[in-house]
Enzyme design. Structure first.
Site, mmCIF file in Angstrom:
data_model
loop_
_atom_site.group_PDB
_atom_site.id
_atom_site.type_symbol
_atom_site.label_atom_id
_atom_site.label_comp_id
_atom_site.label_asym_id
_atom_site.label_seq_id
_atom_site.Cartn_x
_atom_site.Cartn_y
_atom_site.Cartn_z
ATOM 1 N N TYR A 335 0.685 4.008 5.268
ATOM 2 C CA TYR A 335 1.997 4.655 5.101
ATOM 3 C C TYR A 335 2.788 5.498 5.952
ATOM 4 O O TYR A 335 4.293 5.241 6.631
ATOM 5 C CB TYR A 335 2.196 5.112 3.238
ATOM 6 N N GLU A 394 -0.248 -2.191 1.168
ATOM 7 C CA GLU A 394 0.880 -1.760 1.077
ATOM 8 C C GLU A 394 1.279 -0.742 2.329
ATOM 9 O O GLU A 394 1.049 -0.395 2.434
ATOM 10 C CB GLU A 394 0.735 -0.520 -0.479
#
Ligand code: NOJ
Length: 489
Positions: A335, A394
């Site tokens: 992220y 992710e």
């Protein structure tokens, strides 16, 4: 992650040593780009896997249906003061009942791969012992629906929803009984689902659930263990991973692929010089030493053991062998940049630079904007551990998504974030970094743990009153990338 912790706590994510030692490999120059047309879209390889990701507790709801047992997140979310907007995952996205509609959303996006998680307490309500066939049936239905729509399933076995019974009986991950119970559960799933699930992720973000859940009391089960006990719990978790890998190989169909999905402590060279890149390699190994390094090397780094000192975990040579069981791939959740690294003349040869207060971030303050992270983290990881297959398990962002007067959601900040990160991912892949697929977090807005429903990470907006799903503008953006297999025009 959360904004409620400091850089020092980050540094503890993997139980790392500030006294890092030399990594094993030297830096190699990336391959040169050969694009003839400077305006040509940046393409991904033909077989690149595009997907979305979700997790059970965040979307399923139906927490009391069909014999599901309680998980530590049920208990935690129902404890006053733990969830910012005072909500729980009791209902969430009602995905348990609306899964067909949700698979339809994926089909509309054009993605052919889906990473979801299995709720352990649905399958083993008590954590061990008697399985609950009705719980497993939900995943049978889901898999059949996915395959009927041409979407390949990737199952995560543990996305934080530990059966409460195991927490109560043995202290959860504080006991190797949980590591063994996890392996039994993994073997059971492998036996029953690997006719259709070819890829299994063992643990999701061990770094987060250990530190936040067992170290700082922010996540379930809300414990604040002293260092020695936290290190031991961390050891039990990686042992659980290794035992699960072995159980899947023993009880699953031949050819089933398995590996962890970890929120690697992301290191980025402060700027691109060979010295800084080399420093970032060494830092990557040390800052991930309590989890990824031991899982991928079968040993704790000397720096980790030195730093932990008397608080180091107790372990046997046999356990290290199990922990280091070979994986078929490594999943990385990426992220934000966590550590900008510079070469240093002083031991251990690298230093972590402080973030200026003005460093930009997305709507979540922990989600700093550093698109180069998705280039550097897999490149450095592949180098340090000689990885051949990486998935980005992710990547994505929350944003303050509001439904506009015309009924649409113009999430331009999410598009800005994704477009920049995907550019850097393409750069990595084009240079030969072995990233084979990308799972965007997340398909639809859902229960974002301690933030409740306030932080929206979805490509699809969810009205949690009516359960109405509305694709945001970013859904069109992603569909365009997926269908063209390229970024840019
Ligand atoms: C990591 C976790 O795996 C996922 O459950 C969470 O929602 C996202 N990051 C966003 O914070």
């Amino acid at each position: 992650m959360s904004g409620k912790f400091s850089r020092r706590q980050f540094a503890k994510l993997a139980g790392f040593s500030a006294l890092g030692l030399a990594a094993t490999s030297a830096n190699a120059a990336p391959k040169q780009k050969t694009a003839a047309d400077p305006h040509a879209p940046a393409r991904f390889p033909k077989d690149f896997r595009w997907g979305t990701a979700t997790s059970a507790y965040q979307i399923e709801g139906a927490v009391n249906e069909d014999g599901r047992g309680r998980s530590i997140w049920d208990t935690f979310a129902h404890t006053p003061g733990k969830i910012e907007d005072k909500t729980t995952g009791d209902r969430a996205n009602e995905h348990y009942h609306r899964y067909k509609e949700d698979v339809g959303l994926m089909r509309d996006l054009g993605v052919k791969h889906y990473r979801f998680s299995i709720a352990w307490p649905r399958v083993f309500p008590e954590g061990t012992g008697k399985p609950n066939p009705k719980g497993l049936d939900f995943y049978n239905r889901l898999l059949d629906e996915l395959l009927a729509k041409g979407i390949e399933p990737y199952a995560t076995l543990y996305h934080w929803d530990l059966p409460q019974a195991l927490q109560d009986r043995v202290g959860g991950w504080q006991s190797t009984d949980t590591s063994k119970a996890f392996a039994d559960y993994a073997g059971y799933i492998a036996e029953r689902l690997t006719d259709r699930v070819k890829n299994i992720f063992t643990l999701n973000e061990a770094g987060r659930f250990l530190n936040f859940g067992y170290g700082w009391g922010i996540d379930a089960p809300g414990l604040k263990l002293p260092n020695a006990e936290l290190n031991q719990a961390r050891h039990n978790v990686v042992l659980g991973h290794g035992l699960a890998v072995q159980a899947i190989r023993a009880r699953g169909r031949a050819g089933t692929k398995v590996g962890p999905a970890e929120n690697i402590a992301t290191c980025v060279p402060a700027f691109d010089t060979p010295e800084n890149v080399r420093a970032a390699e060494i830092a990557t190994r040390e800052l991930n030493s309590g989890l990824l390094s031991v899982m991928l090397e079968g040993k704790y780094t000397d720096g980790f053991l030195e730093y932990a000192g008397k608080d180091a975990p107790k372990f046997t040579a046999e356990e290290l062998k199990i922990i280091g069981s070979p994986n078929d791939f490594v999943g990385l959740n990426i992220y934000a940049p966590q550590f900008y690294i510079a070469a240093s003349d002083k031991k251990p040869g690298w230093s972590v630079l402080p973030f200026p207060a003005s460093f930009p971030h997305m709507s979540a303050d922990w989600l700093r904007i550093g698109p180069e992270t998705i280039y550097w983290a897999p490149r450095l990881a592949a180098k340090v551990w000689n990885l051949k297959t990486i998935y980005i398990t992710e990547n994505g962002t929350s944003s303050e998504d509001k439904v506009h007067a015309d009924g649409k959601i113009y999430d331009l900040d999410r598009i800005m974030y994704l477009r920049n990160y995907l550019r850097q991912l393409q750069r990595a892949v084009a240079e030969g970094v072995p990233v084979r697929g990308y799972f965007l977090w997340t398909l639809m807005d859902n229960f974002e743990w301690i933030y409740g429903y306030e932080k929206r990470f979805g490509l699809v907006h969810v009205d949690f009153e009516t359960q109405r799903r509305t694709p945001k503008l970013s859904a069109s953006f992603y569909r365009d990338v997926v269908t063209r297999n390229a970024i840019g025009a």
